[in-house]
Design an enzyme around this catalytic site. Structure first.
Site, PDB file in Angstrom:
ATOM      1  N   GLY A  43       0.820  -1.213   0.000  1.00  0.00           N
ATOM      2  CA  GLY A  43       0.000   0.000   0.000  1.00  0.00           C
ATOM      3  C   GLY A  43       0.849   1.256   0.000  1.00  0.00           C
ATOM      4  N   GLY A  44       0.523   2.151   0.920  1.00  0.00           N
ATOM      5  CA  GLY A  44       1.233   3.427   1.002  1.00  0.00           C
ATOM      6  C   GLY A  44       2.732   3.249   1.182  1.00  0.00           C
TER       7      GLY A  44
ATOM      8  N   GLY B 160      19.162   8.530 -35.246  1.00  0.00           N
ATOM      9  CA  GLY B 160      18.689   9.371 -34.149  1.00  0.00           C
ATOM     10  C   GLY B 160      19.448   9.094 -32.870  1.00  0.00           C
ATOM     11  N   ALA B 161      19.898   7.841 -32.735  1.00  0.00           N
ATOM     12  CA  ALA B 161      20.612   7.480 -31.513  1.00  0.00           C
ATOM     13  C   ALA B 161      21.926   8.265 -31.392  1.00  0.00           C
ATOM     14  CB  ALA B 161      20.869   5.984 -31.476  1.00  0.00           C
TER      15      ALA B 161
HETATM   16  C1  HXC Z   1      -1.940  -2.430  11.592  1.00  0.00           C
HETATM   17  C2  HXC Z   1      -0.649  -4.243  11.012  1.00  0.00           C
HETATM   18  C3  HXC Z   1      -0.668  -3.830   9.663  1.00  0.00           C
HETATM   19  C4  HXC Z   1      -1.371  -2.649   9.331  1.00  0.00           C
HETATM   20  C5  HXC Z   1       0.479  -5.627   9.817  1.00  0.00           C
HETATM   21  N1  HXC Z   1       0.063  -5.358  11.053  1.00  0.00           N
HETATM   22  N2  HXC Z   1       0.034  -4.718   8.939  1.00  0.00           N
HETATM   23  N3  HXC Z   1      -1.281  -3.537  11.953  1.00  0.00           N
HETATM   24  N4  HXC Z   1      -1.996  -1.979  10.333  1.00  0.00           N
HETATM   25  N5  HXC Z   1      -1.408  -2.181   8.077  1.00  0.00           N
HETATM   26  C6  HXC Z   1       0.358  -6.118  12.277  1.00  0.00           C
HETATM   27  C7  HXC Z   1      -0.325  -7.471  12.301  1.00  0.00           C
HETATM   28  O1  HXC Z   1      -1.635  -7.351  12.791  1.00  0.00           O
HETATM   29  C8  HXC Z   1       0.575  -8.247  13.236  1.00  0.00           C
HETATM   30  O2  HXC Z   1       0.275  -7.913  14.556  1.00  0.00           O
HETATM   31  C9  HXC Z   1       1.954  -7.678  12.954  1.00  0.00           C
HETATM   32  O3  HXC Z   1       1.719  -6.408  12.327  1.00  0.00           O
HETATM   33  C10 HXC Z   1       2.747  -8.544  12.021  1.00  0.00           C
HETATM   34  O4  HXC Z   1       1.937  -8.829  10.874  1.00  0.00           O
HETATM   35  P1  HXC Z   1       1.786 -10.316  10.301  1.00  0.00           P
HETATM   36  O5  HXC Z   1       0.616 -10.267   9.376  1.00  0.00           O
HETATM   37  O6  HXC Z   1       1.759 -11.305  11.412  1.00  0.00           O
HETATM   38  O7  HXC Z   1       3.152 -10.486   9.528  1.00  0.00           O
HETATM   39  P2  HXC Z   1       3.436 -11.201   8.144  1.00  0.00           P
HETATM   40  O8  HXC Z   1       2.757 -12.546   8.127  1.00  0.00           O
HETATM   41  O9  HXC Z   1       4.909 -11.164   7.961  1.00  0.00           O
HETATM   42  O10 HXC Z   1       2.725 -10.305   7.022  1.00  0.00           O
HETATM   43  C11 HXC Z   1       3.127  -8.966   6.810  1.00  0.00           C
HETATM   44  C12 HXC Z   1       2.131  -8.252   5.865  1.00  0.00           C
HETATM   45  C13 HXC Z   1       0.691  -8.397   6.383  1.00  0.00           C
HETATM   46  C14 HXC Z   1       2.272  -8.848   4.440  1.00  0.00           C
HETATM   47  C15 HXC Z   1       2.564  -6.783   5.783  1.00  0.00           C
HETATM   48  O11 HXC Z   1       0.670  -8.062   7.758  1.00  0.00           O
HETATM   49  C16 HXC Z   1      -0.286  -7.561   5.655  1.00  0.00           C
HETATM   50  O12 HXC Z   1      -0.719  -7.943   4.564  1.00  0.00           O
HETATM   51  N6  HXC Z   1      -0.679  -6.448   6.263  1.00  0.00           N
HETATM   52  C17 HXC Z   1      -1.684  -5.570   5.706  1.00  0.00           C
HETATM   53  C18 HXC Z   1      -1.164  -4.850   4.472  1.00  0.00           C
HETATM   54  C19 HXC Z   1      -2.139  -3.805   3.971  1.00  0.00           C
HETATM   55  O13 HXC Z   1      -3.115  -4.179   3.308  1.00  0.00           O
HETATM   56  N7  HXC Z   1      -1.942  -2.564   4.433  1.00  0.00           N
HETATM   57  C20 HXC Z   1      -2.823  -1.453   4.142  1.00  0.00           C
HETATM   58  C21 HXC Z   1      -2.488  -0.986   2.751  1.00  0.00           C
HETATM   59  S1  HXC Z   1      -3.463   0.378   2.275  1.00  0.00           S
HETATM   60  P3  HXC Z   1       0.416  -8.938  15.769  1.00  0.00           P
HETATM   61  O14 HXC Z   1      -0.069  -8.187  16.960  1.00  0.00           O
HETATM   62  O15 HXC Z   1      -0.415 -10.147  15.442  1.00  0.00           O
HETATM   63  O16 HXC Z   1       1.876  -9.273  15.833  1.00  0.00           O
HETATM   64  C22 HXC Z   1      -2.470   1.685   2.433  1.00  0.00           C
HETATM   65  C23 HXC Z   1      -3.127   2.970   2.100  1.00  0.00           C
HETATM   66  C24 HXC Z   1      -2.187   4.031   1.695  1.00  0.00           C
HETATM   67  O17 HXC Z   1      -1.371   1.606   2.798  1.00  0.00           O
HETATM   68  C25 HXC Z   1      -2.352   4.346   0.254  1.00  0.00           C
HETATM   69  C26 HXC Z   1      -1.653   5.555  -0.131  1.00  0.00           C
HETATM   70  C27 HXC Z   1      -1.519   5.686  -1.629  1.00  0.00           C
END
Ligand code: HXC
Length: 510
Positions: free
Chosen positions: A169-170, A404-405
């Site tokens: 994401g961001g 051109g190159a």
């Molecule tokens: C809050 C988060 C988080 C998030 C992960 N965690 N992503 N908490 N917000 N975005 C937390 C999990 O709950 C977990 O907490 C800990 O971090 C570790 O994550 P895991 O999932 O256990 O780790 P892993 O299996 O290694 O996977 C990592 C990951 C996955 C691939 C990043 O966590 C994931 O897919 N997260 C969400 C990604 C996402 O969709 N983000 C939002 C994108 S939108 P605990 O307490 O269990 O340890 C965005 C908008 C901005 O960013 C756009 C601007 C243009």
């Protein structure tokens, strides 16, 4: 007093633990270092000055008020690399997956502001799950604030991103607006949406590695400029890159002590270009033999290898090199190589890094895939980038400079300062075979005549002298003396001053 100091130390200890020992262990088990360990390796010993260690998030939704961790998932501050100042942020995956909250964003913005004000680069060590889901729009706003700073810092201070974990994401868009992105093989990923979302929306089943791993981004998408085996190698290499770069657009690149002979004669270069014009050779051999101590930091090595880009030093000063690579697709210019080189030329120009262009190019790649893909606009990017660049530009044509190159590759006509050619250079609208087939179409049935016409054409154009007679080539130089000639050329250009007409900004064909 002792009690207060003990309290301070206790709070610091707590903050240093981030998400706790268990999560730190999980990070290590994945072969990853923690946010603080990374900073330690990146910066000079004991040079890190941490800021905002006690910042906590302000979210009260989803029970978040129960989980407050000092630092809020990002370690920020400044330090030095080989004695030169740099600002750093390092995301801590052990705290809410390194996700970005409102306060986490504020910490990053603060060091970015300081970097710009004080004229020092910013390095982001990214390891983040993106916007912190529990904070909703506050975290989206935080991202947008970081993006805006990235835009304002672009061209003011160098910005380097290292992707050191899953970034979604961001978390990928801020790096995308920085100057360089590096990844770690097998432990870092970049995608706008992860494999699960991809499956839901498009029915594609794909692994994280295939979708956004280091190989994908260094060879297919060109989002990343390079990839390293592990955290330790990556941080060492970022230190090496940093040494090539100026601190800001207000300063010249650093001059390092050098231990190489400026007048070094390289006899082997006299035979680098093969007799047969269709036989390839490795342009990197020339780059390494030219540069101080053979040191070359290559950018985008795995992508569009028909053009080579990277940094060398001549007499201790940083030079950006752009070189056609005859080993790959005969060094042809195409969409990918034009985009790659254009971005590199623009970086060099933004930060006053002189550019050396090594030319051996048979032209632009013909075909529908190129035309439909917009080679006209993409090729124009490189033409535009060279044309607008005001830094010292030295060009050497080693062999082919066709069509051109020839114009595009930092020719005299695009304000090249010193345009040299080896005696093996061939400067023409096209190669002899193609030219004769067009000019003498009616004689094509007569093999002997065509052979004679080809020879005539080669005699006339397969040399650098026609261009030299017109002053488009400043001098034809002996290959063995190239290092000396090019070092002297850049030395002579140190006082160069050239400005473009005033404008708000240009309109490069994006
Ligand atoms: C809050 C988060 C988080 C998030 C992960 N965690 N992503 N908490 N917000 N975005 C937390 C999990 O709950 C977990 O907490 C800990 O971090 C570790 O994550 P895991 O999932 O256990 O780790 P892993 O299996 O290694 O996977 C990592 C990951 C996955 C691939 C990043 O966590 C994931 O897919 N997260 C969400 C990604 C996402 O969709 N983000 C939002 C994108 S939108 P605990 O307490 O269990 O340890 C965005 C908008 C901005 O960013 C756009 C601007 C243009």
């Amino acid at each position: 007093m002792n009690k207060i100091l003990r309290e301070l130390e206790k709070r610091r200890e707590q903050a240093r633990l981030g998400g706790g020992q268990k999560r730190i262990q999980a990070q290590h088990d994945k072969g990853k270092l923690t946010a603080r360990e990374r900073i330690e390796l990146l910066l000079d010993n004991d040079s890190f000055e941490e800021l905002d260690m006690f910042v906590k998030h302000r979210c009260v939704d989803f029970g978040m008020e129960e989980t407050q961790i000092s630092g809020d998932g990002v370690v920020t501050g400044w330090g030095t690399i080989n004695g030169r100042q740099v600002y750093v942020y390092s995301q801590d995956f052990t705290v809410f997956g390194g996700s970005l909250s409102e306060t986490h964003a504020q910490k990053i913005c603060k060091v970015m502001d300081m970097a710009m004000r004080n004229g020092a680069p910013i390095i982001g060590l990214n390891d983040s799950g993106g916007a912190r889901i529990q904070e909703g729009v506050a975290s989206l706003a935080g991202y947008a604030d970081v993006f805006q700073k990235n835009v304002l810092a672009s061209g003011v201070v160098p910005q380097i991103s290292v992707i050191m974990g899953p970034c979604a994401g961001g978390a990928v868009y801020s790096p995308a607006m920085t100057d360089f992105i590096f990844m770690i093989k097998d432990s870092s990923y970049m995608f706008v949406t992860g494999p699960d979302v991809v499956k839901t929306v498009t029915n594609e089943i794909i692994s994280a590695e295939e979708l956004g791993g280091a190989k994908t981004h260094t060879t297919k998408s060109s989002v990343a400029d390079g990839a390293f085996e592990n955290d330790v190698e990556a941080l060492g290499q970022i230190r090496r890159l940093f040494d090539f770069l100026p601190l800001s657009n207000r300063e010249k690149p650093p001059q390092r002590p050098f231990y190489d002979d400026t007048s070094r004669i390289e006899a082997s270069l006299d035979t680098l270009v093969p007799e047969n014009p269709n036989q390839p050779y490795d342009i990197k051999e020339l780059i390494l033999k030219l540069s101080d101590e053979g040191d070359f930091f290559e950018i985008q090595k795995e992508f569009a290898a028909n053009i080579v880009t990277g940094f060398i030093r001549l007499e201790g000063r940083t030079i950006g090199v752009v070189a056609n690579q005859p080993l790959v697709l005969a060094g042809v210019l195409d969409i990918d190589s034009s985009r790659k080189a254009a971005r590199f030329v623009r970086f060099c120009d933004a930060f006053e890094i002189p550019i050396l262009t090594l030319v051996d190019v048979p032209g632009f790649l013909p075909g529908t895939s190129q035309e439909y893909g917009g080679v006209i606009k993409h090729g124009a990017k490189l033409l535009f980038a060279y044309g607008e660049a005001t830094v010292p530009k030295v060009t050497l044509i080693t062999r082919k400079a066709y069509g051109g190159a020839y114009d595009v590759m930092a020719s005299k006509h695009l304000r090249g300062d010193f345009n040299y050619a080896w005696p093996t250079a061939e400067i023409a609208v096209m190669g002899a075979k193609g030219a004769v087939e067009i000019l003498y179409r009616q004689e094509l049935g007569d093999k002997k005549k065509i052979e004679q016409r080809t020879k005539e054409y080669e005699k006339r154009f397969a040399n650098p002298f026609v261009a030299a007679e017109k002053g488009f080539i400043d001098e034809v130089i002996a290959p063995s003396s190239t290092r000396k000639r090019i070092c002297r050329a850049f030395a002579a250009l140190q006082g160069k001053k050239l400005t473009n007409p005033w404008k708000k900004h240009d309109n490069i064909p994006l």
